[in-house]
Design a protein around this motif. Structure first.
Motif, PDB file in Angstrom:
ATOM      1  N   PRO A  40       0.808  -1.213   0.000  1.00 35.56           N
ATOM      2  CA  PRO A  40       0.000   0.000   0.000  1.00 35.56           C
ATOM      3  C   PRO A  40       0.846   1.270   0.000  1.00 35.56           C
ATOM      4  CG  PRO A  40       0.136  -0.873   2.218  1.00 35.56           C
ATOM      5  CD  PRO A  40       0.814  -1.881   1.315  1.00 35.56           C
ATOM      6  N   PHE A  41       0.261   2.318  -0.535  1.00 33.60           N
ATOM      7  CA  PHE A  41       0.771   3.665  -0.314  1.00 33.60           C
ATOM      8  C   PHE A  41       0.297   4.064   1.074  1.00 33.60           C
ATOM      9  CE2 PHE A  41       0.425   8.223  -0.241  1.00 33.60           C
ATOM     10  CZ  PHE A  41       1.487   8.685  -1.008  1.00 33.60           C
ATOM     11  N   GLU A  42       1.209   4.451   1.944  1.00 35.02           N
ATOM     12  CA  GLU A  42       0.809   4.866   3.302  1.00 35.02           C
ATOM     13  C   GLU A  42       1.862   5.785   3.906  1.00 35.02           C
ATOM     14  OE1 GLU A  42       2.540   3.756   6.170  1.00 35.02           O
ATOM     15  OE2 GLU A  42       3.014   1.623   5.943  1.00 35.02           O
ATOM     16  N   ASN A  43       1.407   6.669   4.772  1.00 35.04           N
ATOM     17  CA  ASN A  43       2.298   7.677   5.365  1.00 35.04           C
ATOM     18  C   ASN A  43       2.328   7.578   6.883  1.00 35.04           C
ATOM     19  OD1 ASN A  43      -0.377   8.715   5.758  1.00 35.04           O
ATOM     20  ND2 ASN A  43       0.509  10.747   6.139  1.00 35.04           N
ATOM     21  N   GLY A  70       4.568   2.592   1.996  1.00 34.41           N
ATOM     22  CA  GLY A  70       5.321   3.833   2.086  1.00 34.41           C
ATOM     23  C   GLY A  70       4.826   4.812   1.050  1.00 34.41           C
ATOM     24  N   TYR A  71       5.608   5.871   0.835  1.00 29.34           N
ATOM     25  CA  TYR A  71       5.222   6.825  -0.206  1.00 29.34           C
ATOM     26  C   TYR A  71       6.209   6.763  -1.358  1.00 29.34           C
ATOM     27  CZ  TYR A  71       8.111  10.264   2.547  1.00 29.34           C
ATOM     28  OH  TYR A  71       9.075  10.941   3.237  1.00 29.34           O
ATOM     29  N   CYS A  72       6.172   7.763  -2.260  1.00 31.16           N
ATOM     30  CA  CYS A  72       6.826   7.612  -3.565  1.00 31.16           C
ATOM     31  C   CYS A  72       8.304   7.276  -3.470  1.00 31.16           C
ATOM     32  CB  CYS A  72       6.633   8.867  -4.413  1.00 31.16           C
ATOM     33  SG  CYS A  72       7.522  10.348  -3.844  1.00 31.16           S
ATOM     34  N   TYR A  73       9.053   7.916  -2.566  1.00 31.11           N
ATOM     35  CA  TYR A  73      10.489   7.670  -2.494  1.00 31.11           C
ATOM     36  C   TYR A  73      10.800   6.247  -2.061  1.00 31.11           C
ATOM     37  CZ  TYR A  73      10.886  12.728  -2.917  1.00 31.11           C
ATOM     38  OH  TYR A  73      10.787  14.022  -3.370  1.00 31.11           O
ATOM     39  N   THR A 118      12.425  -0.228 -22.685  1.00 25.80           N
ATOM     40  CA  THR A 118      11.916  -1.520 -23.141  1.00 25.80           C
ATOM     41  C   THR A 118      12.272  -1.675 -24.616  1.00 25.80           C
ATOM     42  OG1 THR A 118       9.735  -0.844 -23.983  1.00 25.80           O
ATOM     43  CG2 THR A 118       9.935  -1.169 -21.600  1.00 25.80           C
ATOM     44  N   ALA A 119      12.083  -2.856 -25.141  1.00 25.59           N
ATOM     45  CA  ALA A 119      12.374  -3.103 -26.550  1.00 25.59           C
ATOM     46  C   ALA A 119      11.475  -2.280 -27.461  1.00 25.59           C
ATOM     47  CB  ALA A 119      12.210  -4.595 -26.850  1.00 25.59           C
ATOM     48  N   ASP A 120      10.344  -1.817 -26.945  1.00 26.36           N
ATOM     49  CA  ASP A 120       9.396  -1.028 -27.718  1.00 26.36           C
ATOM     50  C   ASP A 120       9.437   0.446 -27.334  1.00 26.36           C
ATOM     51  OD1 ASP A 120       7.434  -0.763 -29.690  1.00 26.36           O
ATOM     52  OD2 ASP A 120       5.810  -0.935 -28.232  1.00 26.36           O
ATOM     53  N   GLY A 121      10.572   0.888 -26.784  1.00 28.06           N
ATOM     54  CA  GLY A 121      10.729   2.289 -26.433  1.00 28.06           C
ATOM     55  C   GLY A 121      10.608   2.534 -24.942  1.00 28.06           C
ATOM     56  N   PRO A 122      10.935   3.756 -24.495  1.00 26.86           N
ATOM     57  CA  PRO A 122      10.894   4.076 -23.069  1.00 26.86           C
ATOM     58  C   PRO A 122       9.470   4.136 -22.534  1.00 26.86           C
ATOM     59  CG  PRO A 122      11.339   6.049 -24.354  1.00 26.86           C
ATOM     60  CD  PRO A 122      11.382   4.905 -25.315  1.00 26.86           C
ATOM     61  N   ARG A 123       9.331   3.775 -21.276  1.00 22.23           N
ATOM     62  CA  ARG A 123       8.027   3.776 -20.613  1.00 22.23           C
ATOM     63  C   ARG A 123       8.103   4.578 -19.313  1.00 22.23           C
ATOM     64  NH1 ARG A 123       6.788   1.463 -24.860  1.00 22.23           N
ATOM     65  NH2 ARG A 123       5.032   0.013 -25.094  1.00 22.23           N
ATOM     66  N   LEU A 124       7.023   5.290 -19.010  1.00 24.48           N
ATOM     67  CA  LEU A 124       6.868   5.953 -17.725  1.00 24.48           C
ATOM     68  C   LEU A 124       6.293   4.949 -16.736  1.00 24.48           C
ATOM     69  CD1 LEU A 124       6.791   8.572 -15.973  1.00 24.48           C
ATOM     70  CD2 LEU A 124       4.449   8.892 -16.785  1.00 24.48           C
ATOM     71  N   VAL A 125       6.950   4.829 -15.584  1.00 26.75           N
ATOM     72  CA  VAL A 125       6.532   3.889 -14.545  1.00 26.75           C
ATOM     73  C   VAL A 125       6.483   4.635 -13.226  1.00 26.75           C
ATOM     74  CG1 VAL A 125       7.207   1.828 -13.239  1.00 26.75           C
ATOM     75  CG2 VAL A 125       7.472   1.871 -15.736  1.00 26.75           C
ATOM     76  N   ASP A 126       5.392   4.436 -12.472  1.00 28.37           N
ATOM     77  CA  ASP A 126       5.248   5.131 -11.193  1.00 28.37           C
ATOM     78  C   ASP A 126       4.326   4.309 -10.303  1.00 28.37           C
ATOM     79  OD1 ASP A 126       4.901   6.814  -9.060  1.00 28.37           O
ATOM     80  OD2 ASP A 126       4.229   8.542 -10.224  1.00 28.37           O
ATOM     81  N   VAL A 127       4.901   3.609  -9.324  1.00 32.01           N
ATOM     82  CA  VAL A 127       4.105   2.781  -8.422  1.00 32.01           C
ATOM     83  C   VAL A 127       3.862   3.474  -7.082  1.00 32.01           C
ATOM     84  CG1 VAL A 127       4.792   0.594  -9.478  1.00 32.01           C
ATOM     85  CG2 VAL A 127       6.183   1.552  -7.627  1.00 32.01           C
ATOM     86  N   GLY A 131      -3.611   7.527  -4.605  1.00 32.77           N
ATOM     87  CA  GLY A 131      -4.896   7.112  -5.127  1.00 32.77           C
ATOM     88  C   GLY A 131      -4.990   7.055  -6.629  1.00 32.77           C
ATOM     89  N   LEU A 132      -4.026   7.642  -7.341  1.00 40.05           N
ATOM     90  CA  LEU A 132      -4.024   7.573  -8.803  1.00 40.05           C
ATOM     91  C   LEU A 132      -2.712   7.006  -9.326  1.00 40.05           C
ATOM     92  CD1 LEU A 132      -5.923  10.872  -9.676  1.00 40.05           C
ATOM     93  CD2 LEU A 132      -6.648   8.539 -10.237  1.00 40.05           C
ATOM     94  N   THR A 133      -2.126   6.119  -8.555  1.00 41.11           N
ATOM     95  CA  THR A 133      -0.900   5.456  -8.994  1.00 41.11           C
ATOM     96  C   THR A 133      -1.137   4.708 -10.304  1.00 41.11           C
ATOM     97  OG1 THR A 133       0.724   5.018  -7.235  1.00 41.11           O
ATOM     98  CG2 THR A 133      -0.094   3.148  -8.376  1.00 41.11           C
ATOM     99  N   LEU A 134      -0.161   4.736 -11.190  1.00 39.87           N
ATOM    100  CA  LEU A 134      -0.267   4.006 -12.454  1.00 39.87           C
ATOM    101  C   LEU A 134      -0.280   2.507 -12.188  1.00 39.87           C
ATOM    102  CD1 LEU A 134       2.293   5.973 -14.678  1.00 39.87           C
ATOM    103  CD2 LEU A 134      -0.205   6.037 -14.840  1.00 39.87           C
ATOM    104  N   THR A 135      -1.155   1.801 -12.893  1.00 37.95           N
ATOM    105  CA  THR A 135      -1.212   0.351 -12.732  1.00 37.95           C
ATOM    106  C   THR A 135      -0.670  -0.383 -13.956  1.00 37.95           C
ATOM    107  OG1 THR A 135      -3.547   0.448 -13.387  1.00 37.95           O
ATOM    108  CG2 THR A 135      -3.057   0.394 -11.033  1.00 37.95           C
ATOM    109  N   SER A 136      -0.094   0.346 -14.888  1.00 36.42           N
ATOM    110  CA  SER A 136       0.706  -0.228 -15.972  1.00 36.42           C
ATOM    111  C   SER A 136       1.636   0.863 -16.473  1.00 36.42           C
ATOM    112  CB  SER A 136      -0.165  -0.775 -17.108  1.00 36.42           C
ATOM    113  OG  SER A 136      -0.884   0.264 -17.739  1.00 36.42           O
ATOM    114  N   ALA A 137       2.623   0.471 -17.265  1.00 40.28           N
ATOM    115  CA  ALA A 137       3.586   1.433 -17.807  1.00 40.28           C
ATOM    116  C   ALA A 137       2.951   2.218 -18.959  1.00 40.28           C
ATOM    117  CB  ALA A 137       4.829   0.695 -18.297  1.00 40.28           C
TER     118      ALA A 137
END
Length: 274
Positions: A40-43, A70-73, A118-127, A131-137
């Protein structure tokens, strides 16, 4: 010297994978989905006045061995280390959060995110965006709607600056702005210290948790709890007492019972006004 990543322990923490991990986009997206569902994301650490150590060893100890979130870091540090261990090339970036800010607001660079080759180019990833964390790249391509297991997202570009937006209903809402300048571990120390300790930090004054499972999100802000379902339903309620709060912390977010007990005196203040 930093101890090596225990990949087996991490995979056990996120519930394992259907196939052996490799450096394909399929593995990347599977890891993202499993990570955000399990951790989980939690503070709670900033809220309780505990230090937030974002060194690799400390993050592994807390999020993997300790069963915490934890949080983003913390999330994106752990995830970057996992991806590198598997052979991915990962670039660490910084972003200015503009969620719920007026148009044109200048905010500090206080968020960590990742760019993954990735083999198909760069991807943005952020877990680690709550509440609006990306759930795929996401493909690093501007002006296209990109479908994820949850909300659609898109990237806008203005010169070297990118803005991530989420479509909520019929409206596009900006989340953060970033560029692709490479960051290093030392770049996150000062903003992490502010977020974890300063009285003006949103994380030291409020309880914030989020998790994203299959076709569902769960969020908690202080006493306001919400469940977002894949069919568009939103179930909201205001938690009435510590018993309800403890039940939600453990059931929806997997917070260990011992931590709930330790945190109870601080969390009880959420109900003082009621």
């Amino acid at each position: 010297m930093t101890p090596p990543l225990d990949l087996d322990a991490y995979l056990a923490r996120i519930g394992g994978l259907a196939a052996a991990p490799d450096t394909t986009l399929t593995t990347l997206n599977a890891l993202i989905a499993q990570h955000v569902a399990a951790i989980p994301f939690e503070n709670l650490s900033p809220l309780l006045g505990e230090p937030v150590d974002i060194s690799p060893a400390a993050v592994q100890a807390k999020l993997v061995a300790g069963g915490r979130g934890g949080y983003c870091y913390e999330h994106n540090r752990l995830f970057a280390d996992v991806l590198r261990h598997l052979g991915f090339t990962v670039h660490e970036l910084g972003a200015r959060v503009v969620w719920n800010q007026p148009p044109g607001a200048i905010t500090p660079r206080s968020h960590m995110l990742l760019e993954v080759d990735t083999a198909d180019g760069p991807r943005l990833v952020d877990v680690g965006f709550g509440g609006l964390t990306l759930t795929s790249a996401l493909r690093l391509q501007a002006d296209i709607e990109q479908i994820t297991p949850h909300e659609p997202f898109r990237l806008l570009r203005d010169g070297d600056d990118w803005t991530l937006q989420a479509r909520l209903g019929e409206a596009w809402k900006p989340l953060y702005r970033f560029d692709r300048v490479r960051h290093h571990a030392c770049d996150y120390i000062a903003p992490n210290y502010f977020l974890a300790t300063h009285p003006d930090s949103v994380f030291t004054a409020n309880l914030m948790l989020a998790r994203a499972g299959r076709n569902q999100r769960w969020t908690l802000f202080n006493r306001d709890y919400a469940e977002y379902h894949g069919d568009g339903r939103i179930v909201r309620r205001t938690l009435a007492d510590m018993a309800e709060l403890t039940e939600v912390l453990q059931r929806a977010f997997g917070i260990p019972p011992a931590l709930c007990a330790t945190a109870q005196p601080r969390l009880a203040r959420l109900f003082d006004a009621g």
